[in-house]
Design an enzyme around this catalytic site. Sequence first.
Site, mmCIF file in Angstrom:
data_model
loop_
_atom_site.group_PDB
_atom_site.id
_atom_site.type_symbol
_atom_site.label_atom_id
_atom_site.label_comp_id
_atom_site.label_asym_id
_atom_site.label_seq_id
_atom_site.Cartn_x
_atom_site.Cartn_y
_atom_site.Cartn_z
ATOM 1 N N ARG A 102 21.770 -7.709 53.350
ATOM 2 C CA ARG A 102 20.821 -7.637 54.335
ATOM 3 C C ARG A 102 21.673 -8.265 55.549
ATOM 4 N NH1 ARG A 102 14.493 -7.327 55.061
ATOM 5 N NH2 ARG A 102 15.067 -5.550 54.126
ATOM 6 N N HIS A 129 18.762 1.900 56.262
ATOM 7 C CA HIS A 129 18.268 1.129 55.096
ATOM 8 C C HIS A 129 18.177 2.298 54.029
ATOM 9 C CE1 HIS A 129 15.569 -1.476 53.352
ATOM 10 N NE2 HIS A 129 14.587 -1.744 54.007
ATOM 11 N N GLN A 132 15.459 1.797 51.155
ATOM 12 C CA GLN A 132 13.975 2.308 52.004
ATOM 13 C C GLN A 132 13.991 4.033 51.587
ATOM 14 O OE1 GLN A 132 11.438 0.167 52.783
ATOM 15 N NE2 GLN A 132 10.280 2.342 52.577
ATOM 16 N N ASP A 224 7.266 3.274 61.464
ATOM 17 C CA ASP A 224 8.153 1.916 61.272
ATOM 18 C C ASP A 224 7.663 0.989 62.583
ATOM 19 O OD1 ASP A 224 9.848 -0.409 60.631
ATOM 20 O OD2 ASP A 224 11.386 0.969 61.361
ATOM 21 N N CYS A 264 7.188 1.791 55.801
ATOM 22 C CA CYS A 264 8.029 1.114 55.108
ATOM 23 C C CYS A 264 7.745 -0.569 55.132
ATOM 24 C CB CYS A 264 9.559 1.121 55.780
ATOM 25 S SG CYS A 264 9.681 0.457 57.608
ATOM 26 N N ARG A 292 9.782 1.214 45.744
ATOM 27 C CA ARG A 292 11.331 0.181 45.836
ATOM 28 C C ARG A 292 11.853 -0.171 44.431
ATOM 29 N NH1 ARG A 292 12.186 -1.730 51.119
ATOM 30 N NH2 ARG A 292 14.239 -2.306 50.159
#
Length: 306
Positions: A102, A129, A132, A224, A264, A292
């Site tokens: 990340r 991402h 996700q 988001d 998310c 996830r």
Amino acid sequence: MKKRDFLTLQDLSSDEVHHLLDLSMSLKKEKGQHTHHLKGKSIGLVFQKPSNRTRVSFEVATWQLGGNCLYLGPDEINLGKRETTADVARTLSRYLNVIVARTYSHDDILELSRYATVPVINGLSDMFHPCQGLADIFSVKEKFGTFKGLSLAYVGDGNNVCHSLLIGCTKVGLNIAIATPGGYEPNKDVIKKAITDAKKTGAKIVLTNSPDEAVKNANIIYVDVWVSMGQETETKKRLKDFQEFQVNSRLAKLANKNYVFMHCLPAHRGQEVTEDIIDGPHSIVFDQAENRLHVQKAVLIFLLTK
Ligand code: CP
Ligand code: NVA
């Protein structure tokens, strides 16, 4: 054998996406049962930014699959500062079987991928991402049983999550309408590639500056944050620029009456979404968060058995 990475959803063919969705569904049905897919394997999480879902779901995924997981936060591995990103990649490849990273810049993910001899998974960069995005597509399939004839409205910033959704939707033939304020549109190269995929799957893409236009008759409303990690200095300007892009009961009324609300997470109630919507009966945000785990288990198995 050449290693496979998962840096963006563009790394997967449509067939591979469908395979991962099916595998995720069978793993979900196992309800966390302990298996040995990752026996003797070690996964390292090289994280430069905070995380709840990505970190915990990867740690639990690895544990459920019989492997070992290490969290390497910014204090341990300060990518490119304590030592070069290339040296980090080459060193970790001698210990680990997968690197999940990340980062702030997507270039750091590319640099890790270039020098690592083990698979690299993007656990969020400023551009993408993919974990996700894949879990989101899975959540839609789980909820509706199909992608055919459905449309997803993404309202807000043309950011990393938006890019991965755009690629994911077009790979599986799910129509997507993206409403952003002027100046916050998705990246042009990402749009170009998505159009190529959409031609193959028949997905329709709408790009607009009108949240009403995007949400009208949508089956899924997706939101988001307005200020992503790393953009904190722009907070004041962004809160002003996104004012008209809040998902609230007025906007949601324009959607299909059986719409689902997705986010998310983490969420900021009162900014991008009101409490009545995110905590209301249409919201599936915690199923999305749970998924996830199942999807990342599928990705780990897929990359390590390639
Ligand atoms: N959605 C998501 O990636 O959450 P975290 O930042 O908490 O990992
Ligand atoms: N766009 C957000 C997503 C968080 C999961 C960010 O990058 O901070």
